[in-house]
Scaffold this active site. Structure first.
Site, PDB file in Angstrom:
ATOM      1  N   ASP A   1       3.864   0.751  12.258  1.00  0.00           N
ATOM      2  CA  ASP A   1       2.737   0.051  11.623  1.00  0.00           C
ATOM      3  C   ASP A   1       2.632  -1.413  12.054  1.00  0.00           C
ATOM      4  O   ASP A   1       1.704  -2.110  11.641  1.00  0.00           O
ATOM      5  CB  ASP A   1       2.857   0.133  10.087  1.00  0.00           C
ATOM      6  CG  ASP A   1       2.605   1.536   9.581  1.00  0.00           C
ATOM      7  OD1 ASP A   1       2.106   2.370  10.353  1.00  0.00           O
ATOM      8  OD2 ASP A   1       2.919   1.800   8.402  1.00  0.00           O
TER       9      ASP A   1
ATOM     10  N   CYS B   1      -6.105  12.692  12.924  1.00  0.00           N
ATOM     11  CA  CYS B   1      -6.691  11.378  12.641  1.00  0.00           C
ATOM     12  C   CYS B   1      -6.551  10.510  13.876  1.00  0.00           C
ATOM     13  O   CYS B   1      -5.998  10.954  14.882  1.00  0.00           O
ATOM     14  CB  CYS B   1      -6.048  10.734  11.423  1.00  0.00           C
ATOM     15  SG  CYS B   1      -4.449  10.022  11.753  1.00  0.00           S
TER      16      CYS B   1
ATOM     17  N   ARG C   1      -0.643  14.542  13.452  1.00  0.00           N
ATOM     18  CA  ARG C   1      -0.050  14.387  12.121  1.00  0.00           C
ATOM     19  C   ARG C   1      -0.026  15.672  11.283  1.00  0.00           C
ATOM     20  O   ARG C   1      -0.719  15.798  10.283  1.00  0.00           O
ATOM     21  CB  ARG C   1      -0.746  13.247  11.357  1.00  0.00           C
ATOM     22  CG  ARG C   1      -0.602  11.918  12.077  1.00  0.00           C
ATOM     23  CD  ARG C   1      -1.246  10.800  11.345  1.00  0.00           C
ATOM     24  NE  ARG C   1      -0.439  10.287  10.251  1.00  0.00           N
ATOM     25  CZ  ARG C   1      -0.827   9.330   9.424  1.00  0.00           C
ATOM     26  NH1 ARG C   1      -2.011   8.782   9.575  1.00  0.00           N
ATOM     27  NH2 ARG C   1      -0.046   8.910   8.460  1.00  0.00           N
TER      28      ARG C   1
ATOM     29  N   LYS D   1       0.842  -1.210   0.000  1.00  0.00           N
ATOM     30  CA  LYS D   1       0.000   0.000   0.000  1.00  0.00           C
ATOM     31  C   LYS D   1       0.871   1.253   0.000  1.00  0.00           C
ATOM     32  O   LYS D   1       0.676   2.159  -0.808  1.00  0.00           O
ATOM     33  CB  LYS D   1      -0.899   0.006   1.246  1.00  0.00           C
ATOM     34  CG  LYS D   1      -1.587   1.340   1.478  1.00  0.00           C
ATOM     35  CD  LYS D   1      -2.503   1.326   2.680  1.00  0.00           C
ATOM     36  CE  LYS D   1      -1.850   1.595   4.006  1.00  0.00           C
ATOM     37  NZ  LYS D   1      -1.638   3.010   4.341  1.00  0.00           N
ATOM     38  N   ASN D   2       1.842   1.302   0.933  1.00  0.00           N
ATOM     39  CA  ASN D   2       2.569   2.555   1.115  1.00  0.00           C
ATOM     40  C   ASN D   2       3.641   2.797   0.053  1.00  0.00           C
ATOM     41  O   ASN D   2       4.306   3.831   0.064  1.00  0.00           O
ATOM     42  CB  ASN D   2       3.153   2.625   2.534  1.00  0.00           C
ATOM     43  CG  ASN D   2       2.037   2.834   3.555  1.00  0.00           C
ATOM     44  OD1 ASN D   2       0.893   3.126   3.191  1.00  0.00           O
ATOM     45  ND2 ASN D   2       2.358   2.663   4.830  1.00  0.00           N
TER      46      ASN D   2
ATOM     47  N   ARG E   1      -8.911  -0.688   4.284  1.00  0.00           N
ATOM     48  CA  ARG E   1      -8.112   0.428   3.766  1.00  0.00           C
ATOM     49  C   ARG E   1      -6.729  -0.059   3.362  1.00  0.00           C
ATOM     50  O   ARG E   1      -6.149   0.465   2.409  1.00  0.00           O
ATOM     51  CB  ARG E   1      -7.936   1.494   4.854  1.00  0.00           C
ATOM     52  CG  ARG E   1      -9.158   2.330   5.068  1.00  0.00           C
ATOM     53  CD  ARG E   1      -8.828   3.529   5.895  1.00  0.00           C
ATOM     54  NE  ARG E   1      -7.689   4.235   5.307  1.00  0.00           N
ATOM     55  CZ  ARG E   1      -6.954   5.130   5.927  1.00  0.00           C
ATOM     56  NH1 ARG E   1      -7.218   5.463   7.150  1.00  0.00           N
ATOM     57  NH2 ARG E   1      -5.947   5.718   5.314  1.00  0.00           N
TER      58      ARG E   1
ATOM     59  N   ARG F   1      -5.244  10.479   4.235  1.00  0.00           N
ATOM     60  CA  ARG F   1      -4.237  11.537   4.404  1.00  0.00           C
ATOM     61  C   ARG F   1      -3.175  11.497   3.325  1.00  0.00           C
ATOM     62  O   ARG F   1      -2.612  12.532   2.956  1.00  0.00           O
ATOM     63  CB  ARG F   1      -3.533  11.370   5.753  1.00  0.00           C
ATOM     64  CG  ARG F   1      -4.385  11.520   6.949  1.00  0.00           C
ATOM     65  CD  ARG F   1      -3.520  11.352   8.162  1.00  0.00           C
ATOM     66  NE  ARG F   1      -2.349  12.218   8.056  1.00  0.00           N
ATOM     67  CZ  ARG F   1      -2.304  13.467   8.446  1.00  0.00           C
ATOM     68  NH1 ARG F   1      -3.346  14.027   9.017  1.00  0.00           N
ATOM     69  NH2 ARG F   1      -1.204  14.194   8.293  1.00  0.00           N
TER      70      ARG F   1
HETATM   71  N1  EPU Z   1       5.547  14.861  11.012  1.00  0.00           N
HETATM   72  C1  EPU Z   1       5.551  16.196  11.304  1.00  0.00           C
HETATM   73  N2  EPU Z   1       5.355  17.088  10.267  1.00  0.00           N
HETATM   74  C2  EPU Z   1       5.164  16.669   8.992  1.00  0.00           C
HETATM   75  C3  EPU Z   1       5.168  15.293   8.708  1.00  0.00           C
HETATM   76  C4  EPU Z   1       5.358  14.406   9.740  1.00  0.00           C
HETATM   77  O1  EPU Z   1       5.721  16.609  12.449  1.00  0.00           O
HETATM   78  O2  EPU Z   1       5.004  17.517   8.111  1.00  0.00           O
HETATM   79  C5  EPU Z   1       5.749  13.898  12.098  1.00  0.00           C
HETATM   80  C6  EPU Z   1       4.532  12.994  12.310  1.00  0.00           C
HETATM   81  O3  EPU Z   1       3.562  13.600  13.100  1.00  0.00           O
HETATM   82  C7  EPU Z   1       5.145  11.777  12.939  1.00  0.00           C
HETATM   83  C8  EPU Z   1       6.510  11.702  12.263  1.00  0.00           C
HETATM   84  O4  EPU Z   1       6.771  12.996  11.738  1.00  0.00           O
HETATM   85  O5  EPU Z   1       5.344  11.993  14.312  1.00  0.00           O
HETATM   86  C9  EPU Z   1       6.607  10.685  11.150  1.00  0.00           C
HETATM   87  O6  EPU Z   1       5.485  10.776  10.292  1.00  0.00           O
HETATM   88  P1  EPU Z   1       5.594  10.474   8.740  1.00  0.00           P
HETATM   89  O7  EPU Z   1       5.457  11.761   8.004  1.00  0.00           O
HETATM   90  O8  EPU Z   1       6.797   9.652   8.468  1.00  0.00           O
HETATM   91  O9  EPU Z   1       4.287   9.612   8.472  1.00  0.00           O
HETATM   92  P2  EPU Z   1       3.443   9.614   7.155  1.00  0.00           P
HETATM   93  O10 EPU Z   1       4.345   9.838   6.014  1.00  0.00           O
HETATM   94  O11 EPU Z   1       2.264  10.502   7.313  1.00  0.00           O
HETATM   95  C10 EPU Z   1       3.724   7.067   6.632  1.00  0.00           C
HETATM   96  C11 EPU Z   1       2.811   5.902   6.388  1.00  0.00           C
HETATM   97  C12 EPU Z   1       2.140   5.510   7.699  1.00  0.00           C
HETATM   98  C13 EPU Z   1       3.237   5.152   8.705  1.00  0.00           C
HETATM   99  C14 EPU Z   1       4.212   6.335   8.868  1.00  0.00           C
HETATM  100  C15 EPU Z   1       5.395   6.038   9.763  1.00  0.00           C
HETATM  101  C16 EPU Z   1       2.122   6.159   4.095  1.00  0.00           C
HETATM  102  C17 EPU Z   1       1.050   6.471   3.126  1.00  0.00           C
HETATM  103  N3  EPU Z   1       1.817   6.264   5.398  1.00  0.00           N
HETATM  104  O12 EPU Z   1       2.896   8.125   7.115  1.00  0.00           O
HETATM  105  O13 EPU Z   1       1.357   4.356   7.423  1.00  0.00           O
HETATM  106  O14 EPU Z   1       2.670   4.853   9.948  1.00  0.00           O
HETATM  107  O15 EPU Z   1       4.733   6.715   7.564  1.00  0.00           O
HETATM  108  O16 EPU Z   1       6.102   4.951   9.290  1.00  0.00           O
HETATM  109  O17 EPU Z   1       3.230   5.803   3.700  1.00  0.00           O
HETATM  110  C18 EPU Z   1      -0.379   2.819   7.770  1.00  0.00           C
HETATM  111  O18 EPU Z   1      -0.071   2.278   6.701  1.00  0.00           O
HETATM  112  O19 EPU Z   1      -1.173   2.293   8.595  1.00  0.00           O
HETATM  113  C19 EPU Z   1       0.195   4.119   8.102  1.00  0.00           C
HETATM  114  C20 EPU Z   1      -0.367   4.944   8.995  1.00  0.00           C
END
Ligand code: EPU
Length: 416
Positions: free
Chosen positions: A303, A115, A120, A22-23, A395, A91
């Site tokens: 995850d 969420c 986030r 998925k990711n 999802r 998201r």
């Molecule tokens: N963060 C910030 N500011 C930002 C972006 C992130 O403070 O602009 C913080 C977040 O709040 C968090 C940390 O940085 O504390 C890491 O978040 P990240 O941005 O890496 O998460 P994401 O990119 O939104 C992806 C996966 C998630 C997975 C996380 C962490 C996808 C589509 N989603 O989310 O997957 O948990 O990385 O590995 O790739 C899932 O599949 O169930 C899922 C939630």
């Protein structure tokens, strides 16, 4: 609303295949916005989030056909708005920000908001786009971004962000000059995205390391590309096999992508061996509790945290989970408690005292990985577990309960 019913006392055995990730699919689908023409993306899992991504691409003017293998036609003209109704359901819709800015010079993307797993924020995505020369304003709940032409720059992430790194990479590939992303996220899904971008003609070095260097090119071409296997689905199946004293061959699991999870399963007493193009997982007896601390790749993935809470709930001894990525990702604890789990949450720690068995109960899925943890907990419960709000599971997992049923679990879906 659909529910999933799981009967306990399962012992999984047999062979199962891992679906596409998925990711990795979501950023690669967004990347198709970077080049007009017809892209063919294979091994795309059949999921609700993929449906949402598909609707988003269509909303932006593209055409998407097929299942599993998607033919995506990106028009010469692309609209540039990701509306609230799609972003609020997923998201990861924010992944269109970078490609739209790069190719169209503007993007209007709804702010995702909070969420179930935490606040986030998207500040790091916005910082990356601003560094590349975009002007950003936030109005009426939308990110409005504009740039005549993006210019290569230094993008220093104060903490690694997976989709933020993906957005920065996708924006930089068409920028003028060189971009260096510092403290980039190193997840294998970003290596897969870089592979797709390179196939389009992008020049990227260092994906999968903390420093990614991108030299912008003038134009990209459409691609034919196959998505990597889903390491979180693989990890979920490994955990289910180990905790049910099972013996399961997981075809398509990539051991180097799952090293931290495999290490913890071995520490808990499971036996894992590479076999052919897969991984065989056996649970020879009741597992021992282990401590896990989530972190950016290659550390233990957030995850997989909920699934390990289910595993620790039926292991011998006491295990401590430390969640360092998302502040609020323990919603499953309250539901697991309804099944008899002895778990105490204190801030970002969860202390789990293992029991021999859980007891089947009616529980509610709160997010994607939480729902997976309830399904696998149900396999080790006495009696029947009914998990409502199955849409959370759909999802991100391609028919998980059917895959478990093919391994001997007694599962069904009700309320279709
Ligand atoms: N963060 C910030 N500011 C930002 C972006 C992130 O403070 O602009 C913080 C977040 O709040 C968090 C940390 O940085 O504390 C890491 O978040 P990240 O941005 O890496 O998460 P994401 O990119 O939104 C992806 C996966 C998630 C997975 C996380 C962490 C996808 C589509 N989603 O989310 O997957 O948990 O990385 O590995 O790739 C899932 O599949 O169930 C899922 C939630």
């Amino acid at each position: 609303m659909e529910s999933i019913t799981v009967r306990g006392n399962a012992r999984l055995s047999g062979t199962v295949s891992v679906s596409g990730a998925k990711n990795a699919s979501l950023p690669i689908l967004a990347a198709t916005l970077l080049a007009s023409g017809t892209h063919r993306i294979g091994n795309v899992p059949d999921l609700r989030d993929v449906d949402t991504a598909r609707r988003l691409l269509e909303k932006l003017g593209g055409r998407v056909r097929g299942h599993g293998v998607l033919d995506i036609e990106t028009g010469k003209e692309t609209t540039a708005e990701a509306p609230y109704d799609l972003v609020k359901t997923m998201r990861a819709s924010i992944l269109v920000l970078g490609p739209l800015l790069a190719r169209v010079g503007r993007a209007r993307v709804s702010l995702p908001g909070g969420c179930a797993i935490g606040e986030r924020p998207v500040n790091l995505h916005l910082m990356a786009m601003e560094r590349l020369g975009a002007e950003i304003t936030l109005e009426h709940g939308y990110i409005e971004a504009r740039a005549e032409k993006l210019r290569g720059a230094l993008i220093p992430f104060e903490e690694p962000t997976v989709t933020g790194t993906a957005n920065a990479m996708m924006a930089a590939v068409l920028a003028v000059g060189e971009t260096t992303i510092e403290n980039a996220a190193c997840e294998p899904e970003l290596v897969d995205l870089a592979g797709a971008l390179a196939t389009m003609g992008a020049r990227i070095r260092g994906a999968g390391t903390k420093t990614v260097v991108i030299r912008g090119v003038k134009k990209l071409r459409p691609i034919s590309y196959t998505v990597m296997p889903d390491r979180i689905e693989a990890g979920t199946l490994m955990t289910a096999a180990a905790m049910t004293r099972g013996d399961v061959l997981i075809e398509g699991a990539v051991p180097k992508h799952s090293a931290s999870v495999m290490d913890k399963l071995r520490e808990a007493g499971a036996v894992l061996e590479e076999e052919g193009s897969g991984l065989r997982v056996r649970g020879p007896g009741r597992l021992r509790s282990v401590d896990v601390k989530t972190g950016p790749y290659p550390a233990f993935p957030t995850d997989m945290q909920a699934q390990f809470m289910a595993l620790l709930s039926v292991s011998r001894g006491l295990g401590v989970i430390t969640e360092t990525i998302f502040e609020n990702r323990f919603m499953h604890a309250a539901e697991l408690k309804r099944m008899g789990s002895d778990v105490v949450v204190e801030g970002n720690y969860a202390i789990v005292r293992g029991k021999k068995n859980l007891s089947g109960a009616e529980v509610m899925a709160t997010d994607l990985r939480a729902s997976a943890s309830l399904v696998i907990a149900g396999l080790k419960a006495v009696g029947e577990t009914i998990i409502s709000r199955a849409y959370h599971l759909d999802r991100g997992y391609e028919r998980l309960e059917e895959k478990l049923a093919s391994l001997g679990a007694r599962t069904s879906r009700v309320g279709a």
